[in-house]
Design an enzyme around this catalytic site. Structure first.
Site, PDB file in Angstrom:
ATOM      1  N   PHE A 236       0.876  -1.502   0.036  1.00 30.35           N
ATOM      2  CA  PHE A 236       0.100   0.071   0.019  1.00 30.35           C
ATOM      3  C   PHE A 236       1.016   1.191   0.110  1.00 30.35           C
ATOM      4  O   PHE A 236       0.454   2.337   0.425  1.00 30.35           O
ATOM      5  CB  PHE A 236      -0.987   0.000   1.185  1.00 30.35           C
ATOM      6  CG  PHE A 236      -1.853  -0.915   1.375  1.00 30.35           C
ATOM      7  CD1 PHE A 236      -2.634  -1.427   0.349  1.00 30.35           C
ATOM      8  CD2 PHE A 236      -1.544  -2.210   2.395  1.00 30.35           C
ATOM      9  CE1 PHE A 236      -3.331  -2.774   0.323  1.00 30.35           C
ATOM     10  CE2 PHE A 236      -2.313  -3.390   2.499  1.00 30.35           C
ATOM     11  CZ  PHE A 236      -3.281  -3.668   1.366  1.00 30.35           C
ATOM     12  N   ILE A 462       2.378  -6.545  -5.486  1.00 29.11           N
ATOM     13  CA  ILE A 462       2.362  -6.640  -4.132  1.00 29.11           C
ATOM     14  C   ILE A 462       0.753  -7.087  -3.673  1.00 29.11           C
ATOM     15  O   ILE A 462       0.324  -7.118  -2.543  1.00 29.11           O
ATOM     16  CB  ILE A 462       2.207  -5.086  -3.485  1.00 29.11           C
ATOM     17  CG1 ILE A 462       1.608  -4.199  -4.309  1.00 29.11           C
ATOM     18  CG2 ILE A 462       3.922  -4.824  -3.697  1.00 29.11           C
ATOM     19  CD1 ILE A 462       1.612  -2.720  -3.818  1.00 29.11           C
ATOM     20  N   ARG A 599     -10.098   0.241 -20.240  1.00 29.91           N
ATOM     21  CA  ARG A 599     -10.392  -0.919 -20.476  1.00 29.91           C
ATOM     22  C   ARG A 599     -10.016  -1.956 -19.274  1.00 29.91           C
ATOM     23  O   ARG A 599      -8.957  -1.944 -18.696  1.00 29.91           O
ATOM     24  CB  ARG A 599      -9.590  -1.570 -21.766  1.00 29.91           C
ATOM     25  CG  ARG A 599     -10.226  -2.697 -22.443  1.00 29.91           C
ATOM     26  CD  ARG A 599      -9.295  -3.212 -23.549  1.00 29.91           C
ATOM     27  NE  ARG A 599      -9.175  -4.499 -23.602  1.00 29.91           N
ATOM     28  CZ  ARG A 599      -7.968  -5.313 -23.791  1.00 29.91           C
ATOM     29  NH1 ARG A 599      -6.880  -4.478 -24.383  1.00 29.91           N
ATOM     30  NH2 ARG A 599      -8.049  -6.601 -23.993  1.00 29.91           N
ATOM     31  N   PRO A 603     -11.034  -8.908 -15.429  1.00 30.96           N
ATOM     32  CA  PRO A 603     -12.193  -8.558 -14.583  1.00 30.96           C
ATOM     33  C   PRO A 603     -11.961  -9.106 -12.980  1.00 30.96           C
ATOM     34  O   PRO A 603     -12.706  -8.612 -12.298  1.00 30.96           O
ATOM     35  CB  PRO A 603     -13.288  -9.217 -15.398  1.00 30.96           C
ATOM     36  CG  PRO A 603     -12.372  -9.394 -16.649  1.00 30.96           C
ATOM     37  CD  PRO A 603     -11.092  -9.669 -16.558  1.00 30.96           C
ATOM     38  N   LYS A 604     -11.571 -10.275 -12.915  1.00 29.36           N
ATOM     39  CA  LYS A 604     -11.630 -10.872 -11.645  1.00 29.36           C
ATOM     40  C   LYS A 604     -10.729 -10.133 -10.613  1.00 29.36           C
ATOM     41  O   LYS A 604     -11.314  -9.945  -9.386  1.00 29.36           O
ATOM     42  CB  LYS A 604     -11.488 -12.419 -11.651  1.00 29.36           C
ATOM     43  CG  LYS A 604     -11.844 -13.283 -10.524  1.00 29.36           C
ATOM     44  CD  LYS A 604     -11.656 -14.709 -10.961  1.00 29.36           C
ATOM     45  CE  LYS A 604     -12.252 -15.609  -9.856  1.00 29.36           C
ATOM     46  NZ  LYS A 604     -12.048 -17.031 -10.265  1.00 29.36           N
ATOM     47  N   LYS A 672      -6.187   1.807 -17.672  1.00 28.30           N
ATOM     48  CA  LYS A 672      -5.623   2.614 -16.664  1.00 28.30           C
ATOM     49  C   LYS A 672      -5.682   2.481 -15.280  1.00 28.30           C
ATOM     50  O   LYS A 672      -6.405   1.161 -15.232  1.00 28.30           O
ATOM     51  CB  LYS A 672      -6.642   4.223 -16.545  1.00 28.30           C
ATOM     52  CG  LYS A 672      -6.326   5.045 -18.066  1.00 28.30           C
ATOM     53  CD  LYS A 672      -6.805   6.414 -17.860  1.00 28.30           C
ATOM     54  CE  LYS A 672      -8.423   6.463 -17.853  1.00 28.30           C
ATOM     55  NZ  LYS A 672      -9.031   7.693 -18.489  1.00 28.30           N
ATOM     56  N   GLU A 676      -5.580   3.219  -6.676  1.00 28.13           N
ATOM     57  CA  GLU A 676      -5.827   4.436  -5.784  1.00 28.13           C
ATOM     58  C   GLU A 676      -7.122   4.595  -5.771  1.00 28.13           C
ATOM     59  O   GLU A 676      -7.961   4.909  -4.715  1.00 28.13           O
ATOM     60  CB  GLU A 676      -4.982   5.409  -6.165  1.00 28.13           C
ATOM     61  CG  GLU A 676      -3.628   5.312  -6.576  1.00 28.13           C
ATOM     62  CD  GLU A 676      -2.509   4.914  -5.706  1.00 28.13           C
ATOM     63  OE1 GLU A 676      -2.670   5.225  -4.619  1.00 28.13           O
ATOM     64  OE2 GLU A 676      -1.502   4.269  -6.373  1.00 28.13           O
TER      65      GLU A 676
HETATM   66 MO1  MOS Z   1       1.344   3.386  -3.876  1.00 33.99          MO
HETATM   67  S1  MOS Z   1       0.969   4.553  -2.229  1.00 33.99           S
HETATM   68  O1  MOS Z   1       0.736   3.699  -5.193  1.00 33.99           O
HETATM   69  O2  MOS Z   1       2.042   2.142  -3.487  1.00 33.99           O
END
Ligand code: MOS
Length: 715
Positions: A236, A462, A599, A603-604, A672, A676
């Site tokens: 994160f 991640i 696009r 999807p999952k 895109k 976030e």
């Molecule tokens: Mo982030 S705050 O895009 O790891």
């Protein structure tokens, strides 16, 4: 990620995670699980004061404890070549001098042959301090805030136009500090392979970045640092930089001439590896009586440490979210005796939209206009900041889809008008936005004689499903089954990729995978010559030409489009909340998030990404807050018992919807980011729904029951 671990794509939901089976069966190895030969264990001893210096360290007992190999502090730390070159404001230089800059500042490290022995010996280290007076409270020291850089201020038209508008809102909002707290703790295994050669298994969002930073700090060539980070259990933004514990482990491995493992404790995760900064905001917003915005004035002050000027720019969102002729934004910072904050999911607009989208909601009630109607009235068709067209914006579709899903037509404009099972019921909405960037990325694609495709790049995954996205793009582009594809990632020896941050990876790496696969296809067509099939049997072609493999490497990056367009992803969050009129407890009833992020490739995993972000946003709205007792400068709730992250019982059904219109102005995939925007705006949506349910406006997160009860929800 071998053949057995891959799941077949389903026509409705897309592929399952390519690494899902490895993760749930425990076969995926995380940084702390690499038990290399000769491994030793490091445990940090951290300061119990908040500001001052170390007077003395008594480590005799620790040194004599069983299994102890070294006790390292500034008194005996070997010279770190990169340290003196660091600028005045820089991350903590561990074991460098006697200064204590925050409560929890690492002071010494004990290394022993087992973790338990290291932990015991660490408890025997005695540190004496010269204590100085500390300042840790933002709210009490707002006057000390300064502009971190020249463009911390922005003006369009008249900064105070809002104040003379017929209808106006002027309010202050507080976003507390929050910690990332991914499930996987920060951890590193460090090994010196020669005097100038380092290998680490590390939790990081960018192996290339970690590689070059370690090389710089230790003054060795970049190619002599090897970083492995194939699996990362959440981050994160918390693993976008090399932290002091990583440097400590590498120092320790040099001293004891054996590999060192260092894993932070959950308590350390609250003090030593960044957090979303506590931020005060003030908004002035004015409109005509029919709801057209006249001006916005948005000021923010966020906390930082004394040793780094971290500024995330929360007010910037007010420059571009709405069509408004007059705008002023200012982002200031205040240095306190705390650890440095850092990027945390949605940095900037996550905090900024809580204020702006709350203020817009307040304005809608003053105007007696539906909150969605108010937003549509001030919809920006072109970027108000740059005047450029957007590369793609379908936010109106998103409002429509979300309103239908949540049943917005059932909402009552008058607060407190609806109940459900004795609880007050309220509807809330908020928009979100985040810049859509594309970073340079290189991808190598190799077709082997048996028809296996290997795709390689040094990106980390991640958790959003980068591997799944990459395999999905490769399978579609090459016209081969996903079972035939292996994606190699998380290794600094692989071709260059950006850090996994800022919602850039699908746009950057996904596009590079797409381009590399197309280049490979072209190479096959050249081999075959005219008249080849559109979807050749790659293995067959290689066999015919007596080739063991065919490979390409493609560099990709953004081009002239960045000057032509304003590029953003967009989201809208809709919630219904239930508020208990006696206790002030808030429960989410229903949540719908709509993403306009080009696009949808996978999807999952996209759905999971949105749901995860929404949950994090609900935590931000209702429960998450790092509490410092300013008498001691110490974080008082550094555990999962006292810092409440939402659990399943807190979360209702979440609908994740996608506008799913490609944005080919930004990259050839038309995709895109959404990492976030999944979170950005959620806190305001919840706060707005709480107002709609109760008529009580909470401007300081989290919205805990005391804030509603004190204000007289009890009827
Ligand atoms: Mo982030 S705050 O895009 O790891």
């Amino acid at each position: 990620m071998n053949d057995k671990t891959l799941n077949k794509p389903s026509s409705t939901t897309g592929m399952s995670r390519v690494d899902g089976r490895l993760k749930v069966t425990g076969q995926a190895k995380y940084a702390a699980e690499f038990n290399v030969k000769g491994l030793t264990y490091g445990v940090l001893v951290c300061s119990t004061i908040t500001k001052g210096s170390i007077r003395s360290i008594d480590s005799k007992q620790a040194e004599n404890a069983p299994g102890v190999l070294a006790v390292i502090s500034h008194l005996n730390c070997p010279k770190i070549l990169g340290y003196p070159a660091e600028p005045a404001k820089a991350p903590i230089k561990i074991f460098y001098d006697d200064k204590i800059l925050y409560n929890g500042h690492p002071v010494t490290m004990v290394i022993a042959d087992t973790f338990e022995r290291a932990q015991h010996a660490a408890s025997l280290v005695k540190v004496d301090y010269n204590e100085e007076k500390h300042i840790t409270s933002l709210k009490d020291n707002l006057n000390g805030a300064v502009a971190p850089h020249d463009d911390a201020e922005y003006k369009r038209g008249d900064p105070n136009a809002w104040a003379t508008a017929p209808v106006k809102v002027e309010q202050e909002y507080i976003q507390p500090s929050e910690v990332h707290n991914p499930m996987e703790l920060h951890a590193i295994v460090a090994r010196w392979d020669a005097d100038d050669k380092i290998t680490v298994w590390d939790k990081t969002q960018g192996v290339k970045d970690t590689q070059s930073n370690i090389a710089r700090i230790f003054g060795i060539p970049v190619e002599n640092v090897q970083v492995h980070s194939k699996f990362v259990g959440g981050a994160f933004g918390g693993a976008l930089q090399v932290w002091q514990h990583e440097v400590a482990a590498i120092i320790g491995a040099k001293v004891v001439k054996r590999p060192v493992k260092l894993m932070l404790t959950r308590a350390d995760m609250f003090t030593s590896v960044g957090y979303r900064p506590l931020t005060w905001q003030k908004i002035g917003i004015g409109a005509t009586t029919d709801g057209k915005l006249v001006g916005i004035n948005h000021q923010a002050i966020g906390q930082t440490s004394t040793y780094e000027d971290f500024a995330e720019g929360p007010a910037d969102v007010s420059r571009q979210l709405y069509d408004c002729p007059n705008a002023y934004t200012s982002n200031k910072i205040l240095s306190l005796d705390v650890g440095s904050p850092t990027w945390m999911r949605g940095p900037g607009p996550a905090t900024g939209t809580f204020a702006l989208e709350s203020a817009m909601d307040e304005l809608s009630y003053l105007l007696n206009i539906d909150p969605i109607e108010l937003r549509l009235k001030n919809y920006a068709e072109t970027d108000p900041e740059s005047g450029k067209p957007f590369s793609g914006k379908n936010l109106k579709d998103a409002y429509k889809m979300g309103a239908e899903s949540i049943g917005w037509h059932n909402r009552q404009q008058k607060p407190g008008a609806l109940t459900k099972d004795g609880w007050l019921l309220g509807y809330g909405v908020s928009g979100g936005t985040f810049g859509a960037d594309r970073e340079p990325a290189t991808v190598k694609a190799i077709m082997l004689a048996d028809g296996t495709l290997i795709v390689q790049t040094a990106v980390s995954d991640i958790g959003p499903g980068t591997g799944t996205m990459a395999v999905s793009v490769a399978a579609e582009t090459m016209g081969i089954p996903v079972e035939k594809i292996r994606f190699d990632l998380g290794d600094s020896a692989l071709p260059n990729a950006p850090q996994q941050g800022g919602s850039t990876i699908t746009s950057s790496v996904g596009s590079a995978v797409y381009m590399a696969c197309n280049a490979l296809k072209e190479k096959f067509q050249q081999l075959i010559g005219n008249g080849g099939a559109d979807k050749p049997d790659y293995a067959q072609v290689l066999k015919q030409h007596n080739l063991p493999k065919l490979e390409v490497s493609v560099d990709s990056k953004a081009g002239a489009e960045v000057d032509k367009y304003a590029m953003y992803s967009w989201s809208v969050h809709f919630v219904t909340v239930l508020v208990n009129p006696l206790t002030g407890v808030v429960k989410l009833d229903k949540v719908t998030c709509v993403a306009d992020s080009g696009r949808i490739i996978s999807p999952k995993t996209a759905r999971s990404q949105i749901i995860g972000g929404a949950i994090m946003g609900i935590g931000m709205a209702l429960t998450e807050e790092t509490v410092i007792d300013h008498r001691y400068g110490k974080v008082m709730n550094a555990s999962f018992a006292d810092y409440h992250v939402p659990v399943n019982a807190d979360i209702p059904q979440i609908e994740a919807l996608f506008v799913n219109k490609p944005d080919y102005n930004i990259n050839p995939l038309g995709a895109k980011g959404m990492g976030e925007i999944a979170l950005i705006g959620m806190a305001a949506a919840v706060a707005n729904a709480v107002y709609n349910a109760t008529g009580k406006r909470v401007r300081e997160l989290p919205i805990t029951p005391d804030k509603l009860v004190d204000w007289g929800v009890v009827s």
